[in-house]
Design a protein around this motif. Structure first.
Motif, PDB file in Angstrom:
ATOM      1  N   ASN A  10      25.951 -19.565  77.593  1.00 29.81           N
ATOM      2  CA  ASN A  10      27.118 -20.363  77.966  1.00 29.81           C
ATOM      3  C   ASN A  10      26.822 -21.849  78.161  1.00 29.81           C
ATOM      4  O   ASN A  10      27.730 -22.610  78.502  1.00 29.81           O
ATOM      5  N   GLY A  11      25.565 -22.266  77.978  1.00 30.33           N
ATOM      6  CA  GLY A  11      25.226 -23.678  78.087  1.00 30.33           C
ATOM      7  C   GLY A  11      25.197 -24.233  79.491  1.00 30.33           C
ATOM      8  O   GLY A  11      25.031 -25.442  79.687  1.00 30.33           O
ATOM      9  N   VAL A  12      25.343 -23.385  80.508  1.00 35.68           N
ATOM     10  CA  VAL A  12      25.329 -23.831  81.909  1.00 35.68           C
ATOM     11  C   VAL A  12      23.882 -24.009  82.352  1.00 35.68           C
ATOM     12  O   VAL A  12      23.016 -23.206  81.983  1.00 35.68           O
ATOM     13  N   PRO A  13      23.567 -25.045  83.138  1.00 33.21           N
ATOM     14  CA  PRO A  13      22.197 -25.203  83.630  1.00 33.21           C
ATOM     15  C   PRO A  13      21.720 -23.970  84.385  1.00 33.21           C
ATOM     16  O   PRO A  13      22.473 -23.366  85.161  1.00 33.21           O
ATOM     17  N   VAL A  14      20.470 -23.601  84.139  1.00 36.74           N
ATOM     18  CA  VAL A  14      19.911 -22.398  84.770  1.00 36.74           C
ATOM     19  C   VAL A  14      19.887 -22.545  86.288  1.00 36.74           C
ATOM     20  O   VAL A  14      20.136 -21.584  87.020  1.00 36.74           O
ATOM     21  N   THR A  15      19.600 -23.748  86.772  1.00 34.66           N
ATOM     22  CA  THR A  15      19.572 -23.954  88.221  1.00 34.66           C
ATOM     23  C   THR A  15      20.930 -23.668  88.853  1.00 34.66           C
ATOM     24  O   THR A  15      21.005 -23.135  89.963  1.00 34.66           O
ATOM     25  N   SER A  16      22.006 -24.000  88.141  1.00 32.99           N
ATOM     26  CA  SER A  16      23.346 -23.716  88.678  1.00 32.99           C
ATOM     27  C   SER A  16      23.614 -22.220  88.709  1.00 32.99           C
ATOM     28  O   SER A  16      24.170 -21.699  89.687  1.00 32.99           O
ATOM     29  N   LEU A  17      23.235 -21.516  87.629  1.00 31.53           N
ATOM     30  CA  LEU A  17      23.444 -20.069  87.596  1.00 31.53           C
ATOM     31  C   LEU A  17      22.673 -19.375  88.717  1.00 31.53           C
ATOM     32  O   LEU A  17      23.206 -18.500  89.408  1.00 31.53           O
ATOM     33  N   ILE A  18      21.418 -19.776  88.893  1.00 31.58           N
ATOM     34  CA  ILE A  18      20.606 -19.160  89.952  1.00 31.58           C
ATOM     35  C   ILE A  18      21.144 -19.543  91.319  1.00 31.58           C
ATOM     36  O   ILE A  18      21.205 -18.717  92.237  1.00 31.58           O
ATOM     37  N   GLY A  19      21.557 -20.805  91.469  1.00 34.78           N
ATOM     38  CA  GLY A  19      22.077 -21.250  92.763  1.00 34.78           C
ATOM     39  C   GLY A  19      23.321 -20.498  93.193  1.00 34.78           C
ATOM     40  O   GLY A  19      23.539 -20.286  94.392  1.00 34.78           O
ATOM     41  N   GLN A  20      24.133 -20.076  92.233  1.00 30.42           N
ATOM     42  CA  GLN A  20      25.335 -19.314  92.567  1.00 30.42           C
ATOM     43  C   GLN A  20      25.003 -17.907  93.037  1.00 30.42           C
ATOM     44  O   GLN A  20      25.726 -17.336  93.870  1.00 30.42           O
ATOM     45  N   ARG A  21      23.932 -17.339  92.501  1.00 30.44           N
ATOM     46  CA  ARG A  21      23.596 -15.942  92.795  1.00 30.44           C
ATOM     47  C   ARG A  21      22.567 -15.800  93.924  1.00 30.44           C
ATOM     48  O   ARG A  21      22.506 -14.750  94.568  1.00 30.44           O
ATOM     49  N   LEU A  22      21.746 -16.813  94.140  1.00 33.91           N
ATOM     50  CA  LEU A  22      20.623 -16.683  95.069  1.00 33.91           C
ATOM     51  C   LEU A  22      21.037 -16.394  96.506  1.00 33.91           C
ATOM     52  O   LEU A  22      20.387 -15.562  97.168  1.00 33.91           O
ATOM     53  N   PRO A  23      22.085 -17.026  97.068  1.00 32.16           N
ATOM     54  CA  PRO A  23      22.428 -16.727  98.465  1.00 32.16           C
ATOM     55  C   PRO A  23      22.701 -15.256  98.732  1.00 32.16           C
ATOM     56  O   PRO A  23      22.306 -14.723  99.775  1.00 32.16           O
TER      57      PRO A  23
ATOM     58  N   VAL B 129      17.156 -18.284  81.359  1.00 35.45           N
ATOM     59  CA  VAL B 129      17.514 -17.704  82.649  1.00 35.45           C
ATOM     60  C   VAL B 129      16.423 -16.748  83.120  1.00 35.45           C
ATOM     61  O   VAL B 129      16.045 -16.747  84.298  1.00 35.45           O
ATOM     62  N   VAL B 130      15.900 -15.929  82.207  1.00 36.56           N
ATOM     63  CA  VAL B 130      14.819 -15.009  82.567  1.00 36.56           C
ATOM     64  C   VAL B 130      13.597 -15.790  83.048  1.00 36.56           C
ATOM     65  O   VAL B 130      12.973 -15.436  84.057  1.00 36.56           O
ATOM     66  N   ILE B 131      13.261 -16.860  82.347  1.00 32.61           N
ATOM     67  CA  ILE B 131      12.123 -17.681  82.739  1.00 32.61           C
ATOM     68  C   ILE B 131      12.387 -18.344  84.091  1.00 32.61           C
ATOM     69  O   ILE B 131      11.509 -18.410  84.961  1.00 32.61           O
ATOM     70  N   GLY B 132      13.607 -18.834  84.286  1.00 32.13           N
ATOM     71  CA  GLY B 132      13.947 -19.464  85.559  1.00 32.13           C
ATOM     72  C   GLY B 132      13.817 -18.512  86.731  1.00 32.13           C
ATOM     73  O   GLY B 132      13.268 -18.865  87.776  1.00 32.13           O
ATOM     74  N   VAL B 133      14.307 -17.284  86.561  1.00 33.19           N
ATOM     75  CA  VAL B 133      14.189 -16.292  87.629  1.00 33.19           C
ATOM     76  C   VAL B 133      12.726 -15.910  87.855  1.00 33.19           C
ATOM     77  O   VAL B 133      12.286 -15.717  88.994  1.00 33.19           O
ATOM     78  N   THR B 134      11.953 -15.820  86.762  1.00 37.14           N
ATOM     79  CA  THR B 134      10.523 -15.503  86.899  1.00 37.14           C
ATOM     80  C   THR B 134       9.804 -16.552  87.723  1.00 37.14           C
ATOM     81  O   THR B 134       9.024 -16.236  88.629  1.00 37.14           O
ATOM     82  N   LEU B 135      10.063 -17.822  87.433  1.00 39.71           N
ATOM     83  CA  LEU B 135       9.446 -18.899  88.203  1.00 39.71           C
ATOM     84  C   LEU B 135       9.942 -18.899  89.650  1.00 39.71           C
ATOM     85  O   LEU B 135       9.185 -19.198  90.580  1.00 39.71           O
ATOM     86  N   LEU B 136      11.210 -18.561  89.834  1.00 37.47           N
ATOM     87  CA  LEU B 136      11.751 -18.490  91.189  1.00 37.47           C
ATOM     88  C   LEU B 136      11.045 -17.420  92.004  1.00 37.47           C
ATOM     89  O   LEU B 136      10.623 -17.657  93.150  1.00 37.47           O
ATOM     90  N   VAL B 137      10.906 -16.236  91.411  1.00 33.59           N
ATOM     91  CA  VAL B 137      10.233 -15.145  92.117  1.00 33.59           C
ATOM     92  C   VAL B 137       8.777 -15.505  92.405  1.00 33.59           C
ATOM     93  O   VAL B 137       8.258 -15.245  93.498  1.00 33.59           O
ATOM     94  N   THR B 138       8.113 -16.118  91.421  1.00 36.70           N
ATOM     95  CA  THR B 138       6.736 -16.546  91.637  1.00 36.70           C
ATOM     96  C   THR B 138       6.646 -17.527  92.800  1.00 36.70           C
ATOM     97  O   THR B 138       5.740 -17.441  93.645  1.00 36.70           O
ATOM     98  N   SER B 139       7.586 -18.460  92.859  1.00 37.19           N
ATOM     99  CA  SER B 139       7.594 -19.436  93.946  1.00 37.19           C
ATOM    100  C   SER B 139       7.785 -18.757  95.290  1.00 37.19           C
ATOM    101  O   SER B 139       7.123 -19.108  96.280  1.00 37.19           O
ATOM    102  N   PHE B 140       8.676 -17.768  95.337  1.00 34.40           N
ATOM    103  CA  PHE B 140       8.899 -17.054  96.592  1.00 34.40           C
ATOM    104  C   PHE B 140       7.652 -16.287  97.015  1.00 34.40           C
ATOM    105  O   PHE B 140       7.310 -16.246  98.202  1.00 34.40           O
ATOM    106  N   VAL B 141       6.977 -15.671  96.059  1.00 32.65           N
ATOM    107  CA  VAL B 141       5.759 -14.936  96.392  1.00 32.65           C
ATOM    108  C   VAL B 141       4.690 -15.879  96.925  1.00 32.65           C
ATOM    109  O   VAL B 141       4.018 -15.596  97.929  1.00 32.65           O
TER     110      VAL B 141
END
Length: 314
Positions: free
Chosen positions: A83-96, A281-293
């Motif tokens: 959909n061309g939406v920035p990955v940070t925006s997609l993750i930011g909507q779902r992360l909370p 998006v998959v890469i963004g979530v992977t990096l997010l999870v890595t950062s949390f770990v």
């Protein structure tokens, strides 16, 4: 203490850099070319070539890596292929929603596991210990999705259902949001409570057999103080270590729970992205999870040094 924290911060930076490098390699060895995902199966060769030029994929690998690293340093994870939406925006909507799910479950499993573990260790082979043992066996034998489906079948009419998003449901303390989150918390925490009960009980039994605990009892200290100050504080070290690992890992492994209860979180997002081939998006979530770990383990290291000052000098 400052030197200890600084050393752990440097380790965290190195781990994140290595994870980002592996993600870059994964992106370039993917069996499905990026331009094919964007252009679709009917795209012509000219269209695919234009997509490669727009994405900079026609440049040398080192140049692409430098560009990739620079974007990550600025917090830019790219745009979704779908959909061309920035990955940070997609993750930011779902992360909370995912953070609320994991945090609520963590409170349940940590408090319940420590309580049952201490109860079993202080009265070994007693009624409480046997009940805790049965609970551990049942908890470890029940897959999370089975518990989620069972809870949904029994209580969904009373607690409500449907897709839940943190911002759509209002502030997290509103009653209808909490009522919808109770079942996911229990489903996610049930297996973990059993694990933490077993871990706490084993650690407490080891600590309560130490010489300094027997000395504290010989001095006439109250049993509650012996268990709480001298026993539990030391026994919590491995439990806190496990908590940090689990908290970081669960951010990206809540797919089943979110799917069953209709929660619009990161787990649902990565599931949909994998199915559609949305690599950014998959890469963004992977990096997010890595950062949390990494961050969770950093906090665990600091907490470990507070519980056991000897760790600071290692």
């Amino acid at each position: 203490m400052a030197r200890f924290v600084l050393r752990r911060l440097l380790y965290a930076v190195v781990v994140l850099w290595m994870a980002a490098t592996l993600v870059f390699v994964f992106l370039h060895v993917s069996p499905v070319p990026v331009e094919r995902v964007i252009g679709g199966p009917r795209a012509t060769a000219d269209t695919l070539g234009q997509i490669r030029r727009n994405l900079g994929l026609d440049r040398p690998v080192l140049v692409q890596y430098w560009r990739f690293a620079g974007r990550l340093a600025r917090g830019d994870l790219g745009d979704s292929y779908i959909n061309g939406v920035p990955v940070t925006s997609l993750i930011g909507q779902r992360l909370p929603t995912t953070l609320c799910l994991v945090a609520g479950a963590a409170v349940l499993w940590f408090a319940g596991g420590v309580l049952l573990g201490v109860l079993g260790a202080t009265r070994p082979r007693g009624l409480g210990d046997r009940a805790a043992t049965v609970f551990v066996l049942v908890g470890l034998s029940t897959p999370p999705f089975v518990m989620a489906l069972a809870l949904l079948h029994v209580f969904s009419a009373g607690l409500g259902g449907g897709a839940v998003h943190l911002f759509e449901a209002g502030p997290p303390l509103q009653e209808h949001f909490l009522r919808r989150m109770v079942l996911p918390w229990i489903a996610l925490a049930f297996l973990m409570i059993a694990t933490y009960t077993r871990l706490t009980r084993g650690a407490m039994l080891d600590v309560l057999g130490e010489d300094y605990v027997r000395t504290a009892r010989a001095k006439g200290l109250p049993e509650r103080r012996v268990i709480g100050r001298h026993g539990l504080r030391t026994a919590l070290a491995p439990v806190v270590t496990q908590l940090g690992i689990d908290l970081g890992a669960l951010v990206g492994s809540t797919i089943v729970t979110e799917k069953v209860f209709g929660l619009q979180g990161v787990g649902q997002l990565v599931y949909q992205s994998i199915a559609l081939g949305d690599t950014p998006v998959v890469i963004g979530v992977t990096l997010l999870v890595t950062s949390f770990v990494v961050v969770a383990n950093l906090l665990v290291d600091i907490g470990y040094s507070v519980l056991d000052p000897r760790v600071r000098h290692r």
